[in-house]
Scaffold this motif. Structure first.
Motif, PDB file in Angstrom:
ATOM      1  N   TYR A 277       0.804  -1.124   0.076  1.00 25.43           N
ATOM      2  CA  TYR A 277       0.119  -0.062   0.039  1.00 25.43           C
ATOM      3  C   TYR A 277       0.834   1.369  -0.008  1.00 25.43           C
ATOM      4  O   TYR A 277       0.280   2.167  -0.585  1.00 25.43           O
ATOM      5  CB  TYR A 277      -1.034  -0.060   1.097  1.00 25.43           C
ATOM      6  CG  TYR A 277      -1.946   1.039   1.144  1.00 25.43           C
ATOM      7  CD1 TYR A 277      -2.823   1.317   0.126  1.00 25.43           C
ATOM      8  CD2 TYR A 277      -2.032   1.846   2.545  1.00 25.43           C
ATOM      9  CE1 TYR A 277      -3.695   2.411   0.217  1.00 25.43           C
ATOM     10  CE2 TYR A 277      -2.928   2.999   2.239  1.00 25.43           C
ATOM     11  CZ  TYR A 277      -3.811   3.286   1.017  1.00 25.43           C
ATOM     12  OH  TYR A 277      -4.769   4.285   1.201  1.00 25.43           O
ATOM     13  N   GLY A 278       2.094   1.330   0.452  1.00 27.67           N
ATOM     14  CA  GLY A 278       3.057   2.304   0.279  1.00 27.67           C
ATOM     15  C   GLY A 278       3.111   3.137   1.508  1.00 27.67           C
ATOM     16  O   GLY A 278       3.495   4.533   1.457  1.00 27.67           O
ATOM     17  N   TYR A 358       8.727   9.250   8.146  1.00 22.91           N
ATOM     18  CA  TYR A 358       8.834   7.962   7.721  1.00 22.91           C
ATOM     19  C   TYR A 358       9.420   7.103   8.696  1.00 22.91           C
ATOM     20  O   TYR A 358      10.088   7.468   9.787  1.00 22.91           O
ATOM     21  CB  TYR A 358       9.871   7.696   6.324  1.00 22.91           C
ATOM     22  CG  TYR A 358      11.341   8.139   6.854  1.00 22.91           C
ATOM     23  CD1 TYR A 358      12.250   6.944   7.207  1.00 22.91           C
ATOM     24  CD2 TYR A 358      11.770   9.167   6.607  1.00 22.91           C
ATOM     25  CE1 TYR A 358      13.558   7.150   7.509  1.00 22.91           C
ATOM     26  CE2 TYR A 358      13.132   9.518   6.707  1.00 22.91           C
ATOM     27  CZ  TYR A 358      14.116   8.593   7.186  1.00 22.91           C
ATOM     28  OH  TYR A 358      15.283   8.806   7.542  1.00 22.91           O
ATOM     29  N   HIS A 359       9.047   5.741   8.655  1.00 19.68           N
ATOM     30  CA  HIS A 359       9.104   4.752   9.895  1.00 19.68           C
ATOM     31  C   HIS A 359      10.557   4.439   9.997  1.00 19.68           C
ATOM     32  O   HIS A 359      11.469   4.114   9.228  1.00 19.68           O
ATOM     33  CB  HIS A 359       8.343   3.561   9.628  1.00 19.68           C
ATOM     34  CG  HIS A 359       8.126   2.621  10.557  1.00 19.68           C
ATOM     35  ND1 HIS A 359       9.179   2.118  11.345  1.00 19.68           N
ATOM     36  CD2 HIS A 359       6.903   1.869  11.375  1.00 19.68           C
ATOM     37  CE1 HIS A 359       8.446   1.394  12.339  1.00 19.68           C
ATOM     38  NE2 HIS A 359       7.262   1.374  12.282  1.00 19.68           N
ATOM     39  N   SER A 360      11.187   4.686  11.306  1.00 19.85           N
ATOM     40  CA  SER A 360      12.625   4.453  11.446  1.00 19.85           C
ATOM     41  C   SER A 360      13.189   3.334  11.569  1.00 19.85           C
ATOM     42  O   SER A 360      14.459   3.115  11.672  1.00 19.85           O
ATOM     43  CB  SER A 360      13.073   5.317  12.915  1.00 19.85           C
ATOM     44  OG  SER A 360      12.031   4.452  13.879  1.00 19.85           O
ATOM     45  N   ILE A 361      12.174   2.202  11.532  1.00 17.78           N
ATOM     46  CA  ILE A 361      12.751   0.753  11.270  1.00 17.78           C
ATOM     47  C   ILE A 361      12.310   0.221   9.968  1.00 17.78           C
ATOM     48  O   ILE A 361      13.322  -0.332   9.296  1.00 17.78           O
ATOM     49  CB  ILE A 361      12.026   0.079  12.604  1.00 17.78           C
ATOM     50  CG1 ILE A 361      12.594   0.541  13.959  1.00 17.78           C
ATOM     51  CG2 ILE A 361      12.423  -1.580  12.439  1.00 17.78           C
ATOM     52  CD1 ILE A 361      11.795  -0.136  14.985  1.00 17.78           C
ATOM     53  N   MET A 362      10.978   0.440   9.639  1.00 16.80           N
ATOM     54  CA  MET A 362      10.613  -0.168   8.562  1.00 16.80           C
ATOM     55  C   MET A 362      11.187   0.262   7.134  1.00 16.80           C
ATOM     56  O   MET A 362      11.415  -0.583   6.147  1.00 16.80           O
ATOM     57  CB  MET A 362       9.096  -0.065   8.152  1.00 16.80           C
ATOM     58  CG  MET A 362       8.323  -0.806   9.270  1.00 16.80           C
ATOM     59  SD  MET A 362       8.513  -2.762   9.229  1.00 16.80           S
ATOM     60  CE  MET A 362       9.232  -2.409  10.884  1.00 16.80           C
ATOM     61  N   VAL A 368      12.402   4.334   2.347  1.00 14.05           N
ATOM     62  CA  VAL A 368      11.883   5.350   2.646  1.00 14.05           C
ATOM     63  C   VAL A 368      10.652   5.779   2.170  1.00 14.05           C
ATOM     64  O   VAL A 368       9.599   6.138   2.584  1.00 14.05           O
ATOM     65  CB  VAL A 368      12.733   6.647   2.640  1.00 14.05           C
ATOM     66  CG1 VAL A 368      12.131   8.056   2.956  1.00 14.05           C
ATOM     67  CG2 VAL A 368      14.098   6.381   3.430  1.00 14.05           C
ATOM     68  N   GLU A 369      10.475   5.549   0.593  1.00 13.65           N
ATOM     69  CA  GLU A 369       9.261   5.905  -0.278  1.00 13.65           C
ATOM     70  C   GLU A 369       8.072   5.192   0.341  1.00 13.65           C
ATOM     71  O   GLU A 369       6.856   5.632  -0.282  1.00 13.65           O
ATOM     72  CB  GLU A 369       9.736   5.980  -1.598  1.00 13.65           C
ATOM     73  CG  GLU A 369       9.780   4.683  -2.285  1.00 13.65           C
ATOM     74  CD  GLU A 369      11.011   3.752  -1.725  1.00 13.65           C
ATOM     75  OE1 GLU A 369      11.251   2.531  -2.119  1.00 13.65           O
ATOM     76  OE2 GLU A 369      11.996   4.286  -1.230  1.00 13.65           O
ATOM     77  N   LYS A 370       7.936   4.151   0.962  1.00 10.49           N
ATOM     78  CA  LYS A 370       7.247   3.275   1.365  1.00 10.49           C
ATOM     79  C   LYS A 370       6.875   3.223   2.957  1.00 10.49           C
ATOM     80  O   LYS A 370       6.201   2.499   3.356  1.00 10.49           O
ATOM     81  CB  LYS A 370       7.190   1.868   0.691  1.00 10.49           C
ATOM     82  CG  LYS A 370       7.312   1.800  -0.826  1.00 10.49           C
ATOM     83  CD  LYS A 370       6.981   0.283  -1.091  1.00 10.49           C
ATOM     84  CE  LYS A 370       6.825   0.140  -2.705  1.00 10.49           C
ATOM     85  NZ  LYS A 370       6.350  -1.280  -2.981  1.00 10.49           N
ATOM     86  N   ALA A 371       7.485   3.888   3.680  1.00  7.54           N
ATOM     87  CA  ALA A 371       7.710   3.982   5.199  1.00  7.54           C
ATOM     88  C   ALA A 371       7.026   5.116   5.500  1.00  7.54           C
ATOM     89  O   ALA A 371       6.941   5.134   7.120  1.00  7.54           O
ATOM     90  CB  ALA A 371       9.155   3.916   5.607  1.00  7.54           C
TER      91      ALA A 371
END
Length: 465
Positions: A277-278, A358-362, A368-371
């Motif tokens: 989903y991004g 953006y999510h610091s783990i995922m 980055v572009e999907k987190a």
């Protein structure tokens, strides 16, 4: 709005005029002081003799009245000695509902040495009758209705009643399966149904994602959510593409909650939703929690139930923050880091510290572009209650402690705050030795007493540190 049944117990030959006067005083205080949170249901003279409860006939009439009104909790009050069997009959019919017992202070003795009330003696009989029948109850004290002690006991009882009402029959929606390596969030659906009439409602993550993708960028529901998001957090640091994806996800999840009458959600929050989903759903989960829809990470069903208990204890006035127990402070022995990836409810954000990023783990796995989709920053300071529900072999346990969220900076990503407790070593040891897990729920305010009493009513073992 709760409904509370008030039972004015009296026994012949004690002073019925005093009982009637005291009954009216209780009704007046209850109806005025707690009108914003509860409706008080009580017998009138058409229901019972003098509007009091003196025998089994009166008690059966009150049971009918309370069942017709569908009361959520019972207030048993010995205005004089009180008839314990009448009180016990009512309590038996509402077993499982919160029950509180009040004794009343004594009026002046009449000439000739006649005791007009003798309430406490009768309260012992009433309490023993409930204890004998294994009906859990709270004792609110020996009071007049105008006493601050009465108001305080009723405040706790109302919060307990709200917890029990929302816990029993809770419907928890789960979006996707739990992460494969997270056995820690397993749950016993059969015991939930057996003991508390709860239901787990399964939803496919793929279905949620596909429905979100079908929404137009110009859908009024999506636009409304985007506008609301902009009021709570600066959206300028991320692309509008990601804001729209988050808004669409929130629209679909909100509609599923309404459609399926859900009490809360456990969400599979990594890594499929990022890959297909991004975005990361953390910000949406925090916003749902802010709106009273408790949302826990990693499909943690007992975590959702813990959040529901806390939110109910606050009477819906403040949202909880679903946390991980993490590191100890490097310098302060009783301070630990309450942290999660980015799911802080926006209303809990310390002004000037939070950003949507953006999510610091995922990002390490998906890029980055999907987190994007985590609300990162510090939680506001204040007194907090931290708790966690678990179950082993059909026995439910609730860990409860109080602490203080500190106004202290740090270098961390995610949603977080340093929290000071009275004895962190004891907290850590209790968590380990009693089988509690790394997830917990933290709420601003001191709700230890309502949670402990609700656990008693629900048959849950409370473990307080």
């Amino acid at each position: 709005m709760l409904k509370l049944g008030f039972v004015p117990l009296h026994r012949y030959p004690f002073d019925e005029n005093w009982a009637i006067e005291l009954k009216n005083r209780f009704i007046d205080v209850l109806s005025k002081e707690f009108r914003d949170v509860a409706t008080i249901v009580y017998p009138l003279e058409k229901h019972t003799k003098m509007g009091l409860v003196t025998d089994d006939v009166d008690a059966r009439n009150v049971v009918k009245l309370f069942k017709d009104e569908d009361v959520d909790g019972i207030i048993l009050t010995t205005l004089t000695f009180g008839d314990e069997l009448a009180g016990a009959l009512i309590a038996e019919e509402f077993r499982g509902k919160p029950i509180i017992i009040f004794a009343t202070k004594e009026p002046p003795t009449l000439p000739g040495g006649f005791r007009r009330s003798d309430s406490f003696c009768g309260t012992l009989s009433l309490a023993s009758a409930l204890y004998r029948r294994k009906i859990p109850f709270m004792f609110g004290g020996i009071v007049f209705p105008e006493d601050q002690e009465f108001r305080r006991a009723m405040d706790v009882f109302i919060r307990v009643t709200n917890i029990v009402k929302n816990f029993i029959g809770a419907r928890i929606g789960i979006v996707g399966p739990r992460p494969e390596r997270f056995e820690t969030v397993t749950y016993n659906e059969a015991k939930m149904a057996e003991k508390y009439r709860q239901r787990v409602v399964n939803m496919e993550l793929l279905e949620i994602v596909e429905e979100a993708k079908k929404l137009s960028d110009n859908d009024p529901r999506v636009i409304d959510v985007v506008n609301d998001m902009s009021k709570s957090v600066d959206l300028s640091k991320i692309s509008k593409e990601y804001v729209l994806k988050l808004a669409k996800l929130e629209v679909i999840l909100s509609e599923k909650v309404k459609e399926k009458s859900l009490s809360g959600l456990g969400i599979r929050c990594w890594t499929e939703i990022q890959r297909y989903y991004g975005v990361s759903p953390c910000f949406v989960m925090g916003r749902l929690t802010d709106r009273g829809i408790m949302a826990a990470c990693e499909v943690d069903v007992y975590g959702v139930l813990t959040m529901i208990m806390q939110y109910s204890a606050s009477l819906g006035k403040t949202p909880p923050f679903f946390i991980d127990w993490t590191i100890r402070h490097p310098e302060k022995p009783n301070v630990f880091l309450a942290w999660h990836c980015g799911n802080m409810p926006p209303s809990l954000c310390l002004p000037g510290t939070c950003n949507l990023v953006y999510h610091s783990i995922m990002y390490r796995d998906v890029g980055v572009e999907k987190a994007y989709g985590t609300l990162e920053g510090r939680v506001k300071p204040g007194i907090v209650t931290i708790s966690r529900l678990v179950e082993y072999d059909g026995e439910f346990k609730l860990f409860i402690t109080r602490g203080r969220a500190l106004d202290e900076p740090g270098p961390f990503r995610g949603s977080w705050v340093w929290v000071e407790v009275s004895d962190l070593d004891k907290v850590y040891r209790t968590l380990i030795e009693e089988g509690f897990v790394h997830h917990a729920s933290m709420i601003h305010g001191d709700y230890v007493e309502p949670l402990v009493n609700a656990a008693k009513i629900l048959g849950i073992k409370a473990i307080v540190v």
